[in-house]
Design a protein around this motif. Structure first.
Motif, short mmCIF file in Angstrom:
data_model
loop_
_atom_site.label_atom_id
_atom_site.label_comp_id
_atom_site.label_asym_id
_atom_site.label_seq_id
_atom_site.Cartn_x
_atom_site.Cartn_y
_atom_site.Cartn_z
N ARG A 66 -12.38 21.54 -22.79
CA ARG A 66 -11.87 22.52 -23.74
C ARG A 66 -10.36 22.57 -23.63
NH1 ARG A 66 -15.37 24.64 -20.44
NH2 ARG A 66 -16.84 25.06 -22.10
N TRP A 67 -9.71 22.97 -24.67
CA TRP A 67 -8.25 23.08 -24.64
C TRP A 67 -7.80 24.22 -25.54
CZ3 TRP A 67 -10.80 18.81 -26.77
CH2 TRP A 67 -10.73 18.67 -28.16
N TYR A 68 -6.52 24.55 -25.42
CA TYR A 68 -5.96 25.66 -26.17
C TYR A 68 -5.44 25.15 -27.51
CZ TYR A 68 -3.02 29.69 -27.26
OH TYR A 68 -2.44 30.77 -27.87
N THR B 294 -6.65 26.25 -19.48
CA THR B 294 -5.70 25.21 -19.90
C THR B 294 -5.23 24.31 -18.75
OG1 THR B 294 -3.74 26.60 -19.55
CG2 THR B 294 -4.79 26.71 -21.73
N CYS C 282 -6.98 12.63 -17.08
CA CYS C 282 -7.93 13.74 -17.23
C CYS C 282 -9.37 13.26 -16.98
CB CYS C 282 -7.81 14.37 -18.61
SG CYS C 282 -7.80 13.17 -19.95
N GLU D 11 -9.74 17.22 -22.86
CA GLU D 11 -10.42 17.96 -21.79
C GLU D 11 -11.76 18.43 -22.34
OE1 GLU D 11 -10.51 18.61 -18.76
OE2 GLU D 11 -8.62 17.78 -18.08
N TYR E 235 2.58 19.34 -17.44
CA TYR E 235 1.38 18.90 -16.74
C TYR E 235 1.61 19.09 -15.24
CZ TYR E 235 -2.32 15.90 -14.89
OH TYR E 235 -3.40 15.43 -14.21
N TYR F 51 1.04 25.81 -21.54
CA TYR F 51 1.52 25.86 -22.92
C TYR F 51 2.66 26.87 -23.00
CZ TYR F 51 -2.72 23.33 -24.29
OH TYR F 51 -3.72 22.39 -24.42
N TRP G 242 -2.61 21.88 -17.79
CA TRP G 242 -1.51 22.00 -18.76
C TRP G 242 -1.01 23.44 -18.82
CZ3 TRP G 242 0.65 17.76 -20.72
CH2 TRP G 242 -0.09 16.57 -20.72
N VAL H 116 -9.02 29.09 -27.36
CA VAL H 116 -9.51 27.92 -26.64
C VAL H 116 -10.66 27.31 -27.45
CG1 VAL H 116 -10.67 27.17 -24.52
CG2 VAL H 116 -8.83 28.86 -24.41
N ARG I 99 -2.56 18.60 -29.02
CA ARG I 99 -3.59 19.31 -28.26
C ARG I 99 -3.18 19.69 -26.84
NH1 ARG I 99 -9.15 16.35 -30.51
NH2 ARG I 99 -8.88 17.10 -32.64
N CYS I 100 -2.24 18.93 -26.27
CA CYS I 100 -1.85 19.21 -24.89
C CYS I 100 -0.76 20.27 -24.83
CB CYS I 100 -1.39 17.93 -24.20
SG CYS I 100 -2.75 16.80 -23.88
#
Ligand code: ZN
Length: 588
Positions: free
Chosen positions: A121-123, A433, A96, A119, A507, A438, A436, A130, A502-503
């Motif tokens: 930002r992430w979900y 995201t 990343c 990242e 991917y 989700y 990634w 987010v 978090r991920c």
């Protein structure tokens, strides 16, 4: 137990151990952040102590330092290269290659799988929203308060960072005597480098035009910051950004000045030189946005850094201090014009000039034997596809939807959905995201199909898309199950970028030289595990640094934090992955 078994067990247990350790560390450090409201600027310099200055250029690809070496002056990068050490073959070891993970890794010496900044930002599955890397779930106020920006101000704090920084290490090892100051135009860069208790953490906003901080750190600005905001910010108004050197040098060492695919400069500057900055009172253009998108933003930050050194007496109080400075305009210019532009070449030459000035200033004020300077970057950059296509025929622009649209329908077709509610297999906005995906655990549970089946189906489906080079599933990443050549090459980097809480579950790896931002988009981006995004410079120069010149051996960018710690004479941050290479600093 066979060695293989021990290694496998270790691999399985490591994420769990790291999670527990980081959770303990996080809780113990985040309870009540210490405030540094005491004004220390009246302290008298002692004429002793040391200052370690860490410069992160936001988006400076490692090859710029060789590509444009003939045009650098003798006192900046070239001086560091010859009188210090230049790691010309340093790469981020994780996938990343974005700003927040980059700055967190520079300061912690850990990879995103450990420090948790996966990242910008992430979900957040638990909260169903987010989240931003440098914001907090707690409420923190902007300092000074500002009505204009309060509504959209994210409440910055380093509470999502799960590993200690080198500044935290300095503070602990010296009982608070050694101090850290972290500065940038971008909030995430200053916040993630500064750690939990810097005496100063300041960033800039282009709506109000002032350096500010957060109530996480202190409740009022020191006088010197106030004064600087009043006196210095508009100094570049009406100035014109033109090339430092004759046009023919840029034509020879970079691409054309006006290239297809260049984006509109976010500061409203034109696509070709000269770029005139608006006047301070210009109602039709915004000086503050424009300065951030030009090399004058770097000059502004360097003026601010100089004021910080002098006002806080950094390196002159009988203890070692740490100053971290991240220059953001290189990134804004690079995204718009691309790495082969006259603009990026010019801002790099001007960055060299700032480094020369920095060295001269530190020598003049502290003395040659009282500072160490370390220069690096958070990531590189991909060429504009319109440029890359000359040597890489597959270079192009695609839309995000090209990779993921249809996944919901495919899973519907494969497993059916109770009540016929379509579009519930993937959660979180893919725009935020990506790379990634989700998977919606509630949907999977309600269907009663094993998670692994859905995950594996989705992975195969993604790998069947035209612009997906490979897809990695959560199970595969956790097991380290990378058997194909592609998986062997990229899997370990994805693993270092993966944090289980978090991920996402899948991917997506896009092929090199492809911009995933829309067929009609412009500009360029970074963030992938491809070489051009991970190649960064590392230079170290100053007191006690051996004169070893260019080192071409491949090194991980994660050596930077242990090197900073060694220069400060304190232990490396607790979760740092690498050790400082031998023979960089003279043994004391
Ligand atoms: Zn960046």
């Amino acid at each position: 137990m066979s060695l293989g078994r021990v290694i496998r067990l270790f691999v399985v247990l490591t994420p769990a151990i790291l999670l527990v350790t980081s959770a303990i560390w996080f809780v113990s450090r985040s309870a009540t952040p210490a405030k540094h409201d005491v004004d220390t600027t009246s302290e008298v310099g002692t004429g002793t102590g040391k200052l370690v200055v860490v410069v992160a250029f936001d988006q400076m690809r490692g090859d710029y330092l060789s590509r444009w070496a003939s045009e650098f002056g003798p006192g900046g990068f070239e001086r560091m290269k010859t009188e210090g050490i230049w790691y010309s073959n340093a790469h981020l070891p994780y996938a990343c290659s974005s700003t927040a993970p980059g700055h967190a890794s520079i300061a912690t010496g850990a990879q995103p799988s450990v420090h948790g900044i996966i990242e910008n930002r992430w979900y957040d599955r638990g909260k169903g929203k987010v989240v931003y890397a440098a914001s907090s779930e707690e409420t923190y106020d902007r300092v000074p308060p500002s009505e204009g920006v309060a509504k959209k101000w994210p409440g910055i704090a380093p509470t999502r960072l799960l590993a200690p920084t080198v500044g935290d290490s300095l503070r602990e090892a010296t009982n608070g005597k050694g101090r850290t100051v972290s500065l940038s135009m971008k909030d995430r860069s200053a916040v993630l480098m500064g750690g939990k208790e810097p005496v100063g953490c300041y960033c800039f906003d282009s709506s109000e035009g002032e350096f500010h901080t957060s109530s996480f750190y202190r409740s009022r600005l020191p006088d010197w910051v106030d004064r600087f905001n009043r006196d210095a910010v508009y100094r570049w108004a009406g100035r014109s950004w033109d090339r430092l050197k004759p046009l023919e040098i840029y034509d020879r060492l970079a691409g054309p000045d006006n290239m297809n695919g260049e984006a509109k400069n976010p500061g409203g500057l034109p696509s070709i030189f000269p770029h005139a900055l608006p006047k301070a009172d210009d109602k039709t253009a915004n000086y503050l946005t424009a300065i951030e998108a030009s090399p004058f933003g770097n000059e502004l930050l360097w003026e601010f850094a100089k004021t910080a050194i002098d006002s806080e007496k950094l390196g002159d109080r009988g203890a070692s201090d740490l100053l971290l400075v991240s220059f953001s305009p290189n990134d804004i210019v690079g995204h718009a014009y691309g790495p082969d532009s006259h603009e990026v070449m010019d801002i790099t030459l001007r960055s060299d000039a700032i480094i020369a000035e920095m060295i001269a200033h530190l020598e003049r004020t502290l003395g040659k034997d009282r500072f160490v300077l370390i220069v690096t970057a958070d990531h590189g950059i991909c060429p504009l596809p319109e440029m890359a296509i000359r040597t890489h025929p597959d270079a192009k622009r695609i839309s995000l939807g090209d990779n993921v649209n249809g996944l919901d329908a495919a899973l519907d077709a494969a497993y059916g959905l109770p009540g016929g509610v379509a579009g519930r297999w993937v959660e979180g906005p893919i725009r935020d995201t990506h790379p990634w995906v989700y998977l919606n655990r509630r949907t999977i549970e309600s269907i009663g199909v094993p998670y692994e089946n859905v995950e594996s189906y989705a992975r195969n489906w993604l790998e069947g898309r035209a612009n997906v080079l490979a897809a990695f599933s959560r199970t595969q990443i956790e097991k380290g199950d990378f058997s194909s050549d592609l998986a062997k090459q990229f899997g370990p980097m994805v693993r270092l970028a993966y944090h289980p809480d978090r991920c996402g579950d899948l991917y997506i790896l896009t092929p090199p030289y492809i911009q995933v931002s829309g067929a009609l988009s412009t500009g360029t981006d970074h963030g992938t595990p491809h070489e051009y995004d991970r190649h960064v410079p590392i230079l170290i120069y100053g007191a006690g640094v051996m004169k070893r010149g260019t080192r071409e051996d491949a090194v991980s960018s994660l050596i930077v934090a242990p090197l900073i710690a060694e220069a400060l004479g304190v232990p490396a941050p607790a979760m740092a992955t690498e050790k400082a290479p031998e023979g960089v600093l003279v043994a004391k």
